[in-house]
Design an enzyme around this catalytic site. Structure first.
Site, PDB file in Angstrom:
ATOM      1  N   HIS A   1       0.732  -1.326  -0.128  1.00  0.00           N
ATOM      2  CA  HIS A   1      -0.021  -0.054   0.055  1.00  0.00           C
ATOM      3  C   HIS A   1       0.979   1.134  -0.054  1.00  0.00           C
ATOM      4  O   HIS A   1       1.771   1.397   0.674  1.00  0.00           O
ATOM      5  CB  HIS A   1      -0.980   0.036   1.344  1.00  0.00           C
TER       6      HIS A   1
ATOM      7  N   TYR B   1      -9.373   5.686   7.007  1.00  0.00           N
ATOM      8  CA  TYR B   1      -9.867   6.043   8.213  1.00  0.00           C
ATOM      9  C   TYR B   1     -10.652   7.229   8.396  1.00  0.00           C
ATOM     10  O   TYR B   1     -10.421   8.259   7.986  1.00  0.00           O
ATOM     11  CB  TYR B   1      -8.340   6.341   9.005  1.00  0.00           C
TER      12      TYR B   1
ATOM     13  N   PRO C   1      -5.124   0.758  18.441  1.00  0.00           N
ATOM     14  CA  PRO C   1      -4.829   0.185  17.287  1.00  0.00           C
ATOM     15  C   PRO C   1      -4.802   1.223  16.147  1.00  0.00           C
ATOM     16  O   PRO C   1      -4.354   1.017  15.003  1.00  0.00           O
ATOM     17  CB  PRO C   1      -5.941  -0.786  16.749  1.00  0.00           C
TER      18      PRO C   1
ATOM     19  N   LYS D   1       0.267   0.073  15.116  1.00  0.00           N
ATOM     20  CA  LYS D   1       1.637   0.045  15.478  1.00  0.00           C
ATOM     21  C   LYS D   1       1.840  -1.188  16.600  1.00  0.00           C
ATOM     22  O   LYS D   1       3.117  -1.294  16.762  1.00  0.00           O
ATOM     23  CB  LYS D   1       2.000   1.481  16.492  1.00  0.00           C
TER      24      LYS D   1
ATOM     25  N   TYR E   1       3.717   6.677   9.851  1.00  0.00           N
ATOM     26  CA  TYR E   1       2.854   5.712   9.356  1.00  0.00           C
ATOM     27  C   TYR E   1       3.604   4.420   8.829  1.00  0.00           C
ATOM     28  O   TYR E   1       3.333   3.308   9.127  1.00  0.00           O
ATOM     29  CB  TYR E   1       1.601   5.967   8.699  1.00  0.00           C
TER      30      TYR E   1
END
Ligand code: APR
Ligand code: PHB
Length: 390
Positions: A72, A201, A293, A297, A385
């Site tokens: 991704h 998200y 979550p 991580k 990220y």
């Protein structure tokens, strides 16, 4: 039994460390409380940072991950109906993450341990570390009525948040930092086509939602729920309706629904225990720290501990160099806290916190606006990220 490194816990941390050490001629025994089927039945996040993938490569267990994992290069953030992309690769100079279920990671690690006759003892009951302040620590455990003893040089606690390792350390020797969030995540796994190729998200007035996936035909979705909610309160129909209500219109319109294969609620917690060493007992992964979550991580934080411990044990056994073991806790914690900060920040950005009031909501909205308009803000999000370097 005698070994060099006794490892408590056969989750990803314990198995990965065990296999990496084996490849360097260092012997380990892994003691796991549960059956293998139970461990492989747990469903957990599956977003792997570059550093984690690198460790799997080093352990020679990345073939399936490379074949089946999905690379991704971006993900989306939705807020109050608008949606924008975080182009991780473009913002970081080419870094990406791999979506590959943690269960599959664990399965690959078990296969690797089996292929070389690695000792992973399942259903080891009452595992107890002894004499960890001496140079001759040992572990005891029970199978049925039989009591066993494993003598070792070091004990590594990879036994998760509820394990025995951290509890072995006297309370006054540990500093504990904790934040419990006033909500949980209700997660559903369904054999449906993912609504989007990338993760979404979503922040909304009804609370947070996440669209994730395990494969082209397996979706993983989450919604923020009050802490007191129970899985029984959430029929599949209620879940899908709530998820749709939290996503931007065009996304919810194309959402494919179906029966849930798995449904569970997990509370959200930030937790760090310091130091990560007590004598010859070292903590790694969830045994020492937990993140909410948001940002995925958990597993990646465990991986950085495994990296530092692996390097430290290698230096000890191959070069008589103790410096890595001496500095393990300090080095591991420096990275752990950065992952804590990021997970806490992303949780605060995207969830509904009723108690923070109108001011808090405006701050959240402003933070989103800033993120949309500032490349610098996006770079900061993206570099965290994809994972900070070890
Ligand atoms: N004795 C032996 N084994 C134990 C004990 C004990 N007293 N207590 C727990 N265990 C085992 C658990 O059954 C589990 O298999 O230790 C293992 C710990 O594994 P995880 O909880 O998966 O922790 P870890 O290996 O550190 O993995 C890091 O990444 O996404 C996150 O939280 C997620 O599991 C995840 C983590
Ligand atoms: C998941 O796929 O389970 C997942 C993905 C990303 C997260 C959390 C969980 O931030």
């Amino acid at each position: 039994m005698k070994t060099q490194v006794g490892i408590i816990g056969g989750g990803p941390s314990g198995l990965l460390l065990s296999h990496l050490l084996h490849l360097q001629g260092i012997e380990t025994v892994v003691l796991e409380q549960r059956s293998r089927d139970y461990v492989l039945g747990r469903i957990r996040a599956g977003v792997l940072e570059k550093g984690f993938v690198g460790l799997m490569e080093k352990a020679g267990v990345a073939d399936r991950l490379k074949a089946d994992g999905e690379v991704h290069a971006s993900f989306s953030i939705a807020s109050d109906g608008q949606m924008f992309d975080i182009d991780m690769a473009g913002l970081t100079g080419g870094d990406t993450v791999v979506v590959y279920g943690q269960t599959e990671v664990t399965r690959d690690l078990y296969a690797a341990r089996d292929s070389v006759g690695g000792q992973v003892i399942h259903e080891a009951q009452d595992v107890t570390p002894h004499d960890v302040l001496t140079a001759t620590p040992y572990l005891t455990y029970r199978t049925g009525d039989e009591l066993h003893r494993v003598d070792c040089d070091y004990i590594i606690g990879c036994d998760g948040f509820h394990g025995v390792s951290r509890q072995t350390i006297p309370r006054e020797k540990l500093n504990v930092f904790e934040r419990i969030y006033p909500f949980g995540w209700l997660g559903v796994l369904s054999r449906t086509r993912p609504v989007s190729e990338g993760l979404i998200y979503a922040r909304s007035a009804r609370g947070f939602a996440l669209c994730s996936l395990r494969s082209r035909v397996l979706s993983r979705y989450y919604v923020q729920v009050p802490l007191q909610d129970r899985v029984e309160d959430w029929s599949d129909d209620r879940f899908w309706a709530e998820l749709k209500a939290r996503l931007p219109g065009p996304v919810s319109e194309r959402l494919e629904t179906g029966p849930s294969i798995e449904k569970s609620i997990a509370p959200l917690r930030s937790f760090v225990a310091e130091p990560m060493r007590y004598g010859n007992l070292f903590l790694a992964g969830d045994a020492a720290h937990i993140v909410p979550p948001t940002g995925a991580k958990g597993l990646n934080s465990a991986a950085s501990d495994v990296h530092y411990l692996y390097e430290a044990l290698l230096a000890h056994y191959h070069e008589n160099d103790e410096s890595g073991l001496e500095s393990y806790s300090e080095k591991a914690l420096a990275r752990v806290w950065k992952a804590q900060r990021f997970s806490w920040w992303m949780t605060n950005l995207l969830h509904d916190f009723p108690e923070s009031g109108a001011f808090g909501q405006r701050m959240q909205q402003t933070e989103i606006d800033y993120l949309i308009s500032s490349r610098a803000a996006q770079v900061s999000l993206a570099e965290n990220y994809v994972g900070l370097p070890f």
